[in-house]
Design a protein around this motif. Structure first.
Motif, PDB file in Angstrom:
ATOM      1  N   ARG A 156       1.392  11.073  -0.861  1.00  0.00           N
ATOM      2  CA  ARG A 156       1.451  11.496   0.931  1.00  0.00           C
ATOM      3  C   ARG A 156       2.709  11.605   1.317  1.00  0.00           C
ATOM      4  NH1 ARG A 156      -0.602   4.988   2.332  1.00  0.00           N
ATOM      5  NH2 ARG A 156      -2.722   5.065   0.789  1.00  0.00           N
ATOM      6  N   GLU A 158       3.151  10.647   4.121  1.00  0.00           N
ATOM      7  CA  GLU A 158       3.600  10.034   5.247  1.00  0.00           C
ATOM      8  C   GLU A 158       3.557  10.571   6.347  1.00  0.00           C
ATOM      9  OE1 GLU A 158       2.976   7.765   2.928  1.00  0.00           O
ATOM     10  OE2 GLU A 158       4.380   8.051   1.235  1.00  0.00           O
ATOM     11  N   ILE A 231       0.933  -1.367   6.804  1.00  0.00           N
ATOM     12  CA  ILE A 231       1.315  -3.334   7.088  1.00  0.00           C
ATOM     13  C   ILE A 231       2.743  -3.974   6.612  1.00  0.00           C
ATOM     14  CG2 ILE A 231       1.063  -5.487   5.325  1.00  0.00           C
ATOM     15  CD1 ILE A 231      -2.134  -3.526   4.819  1.00  0.00           C
TER      16      ILE A 231
HETATM   17  N1  5AD Z   1       2.394  -0.211   4.209  1.00  0.00           N
HETATM   18  C1  5AD Z   1       1.438   0.411   4.278  1.00  0.00           C
HETATM   19  N2  5AD Z   1       1.286   1.467   2.788  1.00  0.00           N
HETATM   20  C2  5AD Z   1       2.901   1.712   2.509  1.00  0.00           C
HETATM   21  N3  5AD Z   1       3.114   2.193   1.936  1.00  0.00           N
HETATM   22  C3  5AD Z   1       4.400   1.482   1.108  1.00  0.00           C
HETATM   23  N4  5AD Z   1       4.523   1.123   2.231  1.00  0.00           N
HETATM   24  C4  5AD Z   1       3.507   0.550   2.365  1.00  0.00           C
HETATM   25  C5  5AD Z   1       3.466  -1.061   4.345  1.00  0.00           C
HETATM   26  N5  5AD Z   1       5.008  -0.927   3.699  1.00  0.00           N
HETATM   27  C6  5AD Z   1       2.340   3.331   0.795  1.00  0.00           C
HETATM   28  C7  5AD Z   1       3.027   4.442   1.265  1.00  0.00           C
HETATM   29  C8  5AD Z   1       3.317   5.199  -0.369  1.00  0.00           C
HETATM   30  C9  5AD Z   1       1.858   4.165  -0.710  1.00  0.00           C
HETATM   31  C10 5AD Z   1       1.882   4.496  -2.241  1.00  0.00           C
HETATM   32  O1  5AD Z   1       2.009   3.097  -1.127  1.00  0.00           O
HETATM   33  O2  5AD Z   1       1.997   5.811   1.745  1.00  0.00           O
HETATM   34  O3  5AD Z   1       3.072   6.838  -0.473  1.00  0.00           O
END
Ligand code: 5AD
Ligand code: SF4
Length: 354
Positions: A156, A158, A231
């Motif tokens: 990702r 991100e 989240i």
């Molecule tokens: N909330 C949602 N998605 C998350 N990721 C990491 N932490 C969170 C979070 N708090 C996602 C990131 C990462 C994937 C493995 O999980 O986008 O690339």
């Protein structure tokens, strides 16, 4: 011509449609479902998810398993546990596996993944298509894992905006947007089907950022996308900004609009209905299927490790074994009027055409 019939949305169209609610959101999602039906069919492909290790050298400000979070046990599955999960996928005709872990660039880790890939391919006569989600690595590592039988890679971005990326990651030289992009380019060059994605509703993110994320996916001509709502996790630095994010309902609606817009923009890619969607709404993943998603990832991580892989709060399914999760998933998919592509790899059609 309705605005939705334009196949070349510009940024201002996207910003408008991202805010769609009620009837206009229904219209958007119905259009996306029609396109999904026409280009990839109303079929869901399963990827058995193995959360191989929660050890991570990175420190992303949003993630519960960041290396600076000392509050829990770190695990790595044994070779037998991975092979047994792969066998489960094979026996249940999933045709595809995802191996995910925190980021680790150590030579032992790289060797172990390589030998796991070889073994899985040997034991299943190469019939499982394997996706890796193991973060940023060198070109040589990507090549070795590809040669050992990995087909696809998820990384990702991100945040497609470098400024937002900076706000979500520590400024320690190990978390740069530029190296993330470079990794995506290397993966493409190495010949993987490449997937990327973003979190939706993170602190500091604007609608313009999300519109730019969609344009980034198109510009990069990505094969697969996995995106989901952000989240909050109490043991992370970003938790203190939780009062600035959209409500869970708003994040979910925004996520569904993102999925629908992406399906309309990129008709033939694979789009995942992710676990984070289910966290915010028990029917979230099925709603995503009806908004254009076509991939789901049943979790095959052994039960005893599942609570160690909490990237965020309230992650669902951590008390369910694979059989229980699978049964309810099958039922929900059927209820949504979709079929499951058992025994089919479900490769990204876009990749095939390139
Ligand atoms: N909330 C949602 N998605 C998350 N990721 C990491 N932490 C969170 C979070 N708090 C996602 C990131 C990462 C994937 C493995 O999980 O986008 O690339
Ligand atoms: Fe590690 Fe991925 Fe979490 Fe970042 S998001 S801390 S790389 S597991």
């Amino acid at each position: 011509m309705s605005v939705l019939d334009k196949n070349n949305f510009d940024k201002s169209d996207l910003i408008t449609w991202l805010q769609a609610t009620d009837e206009s959101a229904d219209l958007l999602r119905r259009k996306a479902l029609d396109i999904k039906d026409k280009y990839v069919g109303r079929k869901v492909y399963f990827r058995g998810l193995i959360e191989y290790s929660n050890r991570c050298s990175k420190n992303c400000l949003y993630c519960g398993i960041r290396s600076c979070n000392p509050g829990f046990h770190r695990y790595t599955l044994t070779k037998e546990e991975v092979l047994s999960a792969a066998r489960y996928a094979f026996d249940h005709r999933f045709a595809s596996l995802v191996i995910q872990a925190g980021e680790n660039q150590g030579p032992r880790f790289i060797d172990t993944i390589e030998s796991l890939l070889n073994e899985i391919n040997q034991q299943t006569s190469g019939s499982l298509h394997i996706t890796l989600s193991l973060g940023e690595q060198t070109e040589e590592t990507y090549q070795r894992w590809k040669a050992a039988g990995a087909h696809r890679y998820l990384l990702r971005i991100e945040a497609s905006d470098p400024e937002l990326y900076k706000k979500l990651h520590p400024d320690d030289g190990h978390h740069t947007w530029e190296s993330r992009i470079r990794s995506l380019q290397l993966l493409r060059k190495t010949g993987y089907q490449v997937g990327t994605g973003v979190m939706i509703g993170v602190p500091f993110q604007t609608l313009e950022n999300l519109a730019d994320d969609l344009l980034f996916f198109r510009e990069f001509d990505i094969d697969m996308v996995g995106m989901g709502p952000y989240i909050e996790h109490p043991d992370t630095p970003l938790y203190s900004h939780r009062d600035q994010i959209p409500s869970p309902k708003e994040r979910m609606e925004l996520t569904l609009n993102m999925v629908a817009l992406l399906r309309i923009m990129m008709t033939d890619i694979n789009i995942a209905a992710t676990t984070a969607m289910q966290t915010l709404d028990p029917r979230g993943r099925e709603k995503a299927l009806l908004a254009g998603a076509n991939v789901m990832m049943p979790n095959l991580t052994p039960l005893k490790y599942k609570e160690g892989y909490l990237l965020y709060e309230n992650k669902p399914g951590i008390e369910d074994d694979a059989d229980e999760s699978l049964e309810s998933m099958e039922q929900n998919i059927q209820d949504a009027g979709e079929t499951i592509g058992y025994g089919e790899w479900g490769d990204s059609l876009r990749y095939g055409k390139r």
